[in-house]
Write a protein that holds these residues in place. Sequence first.
Motif, PDB file in Angstrom:
ATOM      1  N   SER A 162       0.837  -1.203   0.000  1.00  0.00           N
ATOM      2  CA  SER A 162       0.000   0.000   0.000  1.00  0.00           C
ATOM      3  C   SER A 162       0.862   1.239   0.000  1.00  0.00           C
ATOM      4  O   SER A 162       1.994   1.242   0.488  1.00  0.00           O
ATOM      5  CB  SER A 162      -0.923   0.013   1.231  1.00  0.00           C
ATOM      6  N   SER A 213      -3.201  -4.318  -3.890  1.00  0.00           N
ATOM      7  CA  SER A 213      -2.724  -2.972  -3.553  1.00  0.00           C
ATOM      8  C   SER A 213      -3.884  -2.137  -3.024  1.00  0.00           C
ATOM      9  O   SER A 213      -5.013  -2.260  -3.506  1.00  0.00           O
ATOM     10  CB  SER A 213      -2.108  -2.286  -4.776  1.00  0.00           C
ATOM     11  N   VAL A 214      -3.587  -1.317  -2.045  1.00  0.00           N
ATOM     12  CA  VAL A 214      -4.607  -0.451  -1.445  1.00  0.00           C
ATOM     13  C   VAL A 214      -4.000   0.928  -1.186  1.00  0.00           C
ATOM     14  O   VAL A 214      -2.780   1.103  -1.210  1.00  0.00           O
ATOM     15  CB  VAL A 214      -5.151  -1.030  -0.116  1.00  0.00           C
ATOM     16  N   THR A 215      -4.881   1.886  -0.958  1.00  0.00           N
ATOM     17  CA  THR A 215      -4.419   3.224  -0.580  1.00  0.00           C
ATOM     18  C   THR A 215      -5.371   3.788   0.464  1.00  0.00           C
ATOM     19  O   THR A 215      -6.367   3.162   0.803  1.00  0.00           O
ATOM     20  CB  THR A 215      -4.353   4.162  -1.792  1.00  0.00           C
TER      21      THR A 215
END
Length: 384
Positions: A162, A213-215
């Motif tokens: 992330s 994937s992250v944000t």
Amino acid sequence: MDAIDRLKFLSSQMSLEADVENRAEAHPTCFSPKEKDQAFVHPAQLPNGKNILLLKTLLSSACERDCFYCPFRAGRDFRRATFKPEEFANLFIKLNQASAAEGIFLSSGLAGGGIRTQDKLLDSADILRNKLGFRGYIHLKIMPGAEKAQVYRAMQLADRVSINLEAPNTNRLSKLAPHKVFLEELLQPLKWVDEIRKSVPAYKGWNGRWPSSVTQFVAGGADESDLELLTTTEWLHKNVRLSRAYFSAFSPIRDTPLENKAAVDPLREHRLYQASFLLRDYGFDLEELPFAGDSNLPLDSDPKLAWAQKNLLEQPVEINRAEKRELIRVPGIGPKGAEAILKARREGSLRELSNLRKLGIAIQRAAPFVLVNGKRNPQQMRMF
Ligand code: SF4
């Protein structure tokens, strides 16, 4: 401080939610701005639904940046601590062997630049995976300014990576973190993650899969609108296959430039999550969301319900004929419920509303917006 005390201290810097790993990530900075005293290892649910004991911690709480919202900003009078990668990995593996921690979420303050800091995070994960044989869950933060080769290495070691965008665009980020560069430092690594996933076979990852994937965003920290946040979120879902965006309602921290800024209503965070799920999982377009004149979502209404009240009251969905994409737009019907309806239809038509309850549908919510065999629910008819 001995190593365990340092670990307790550093992990206490990370605000934790005890329910799911996803929630544990939902904080706006490399760390959480919520300074809690108690944090170490917590129950968490992974993206695959598995429950584990997760250690969420920092390798170092020293930072050379000065983000306006962050308790760890340079120059703030705050106690700091640091681990060396080998020291940290050895400590974690002892916890793991004692069944005290099954997975890890590792971040860090920036010291010596993004590349150097990233190397330390990578070294920690590399020691755990390749020297100490750890096969459990690792979530690694990508530091602002990390290089593409480092992102690739992180993806070979982690189950999830992330990087926090913090704000939806360059202009808004300048109000939160003037020394972070939105496009080059923050967005570019998310693009690299997807480029790597597309161009390199997944078996190059540590377990034969590339990480998700992250944000996350500081909701309301830069006076941005929900429309701005969700525009960027939708772009990330579509263009870099982001698994999920996290929103954390801004909360002021003493002795920071934003200490006098009002806290944002946590309900806004909730509405943003609901809207982002509509975009990601329910086939909604941004233009369909019920933004008010100020480009924010109403706080007093679930966005799916608001859409249905405007669009489905006059044109209810026929449960026995609707496609899945139509069914999931009905309040009370999610993807699993829609699948259950389709399955039940194949086995014979659904004759009345009460049939839906057995399929797990929240019929109180769905009733105003559906027909069953061409008929409205009698209670609903009394509404008109
Ligand atoms: S880079 Fe910014 S958000 Fe991250 S720890 Fe440092 S001051 Fe906080």
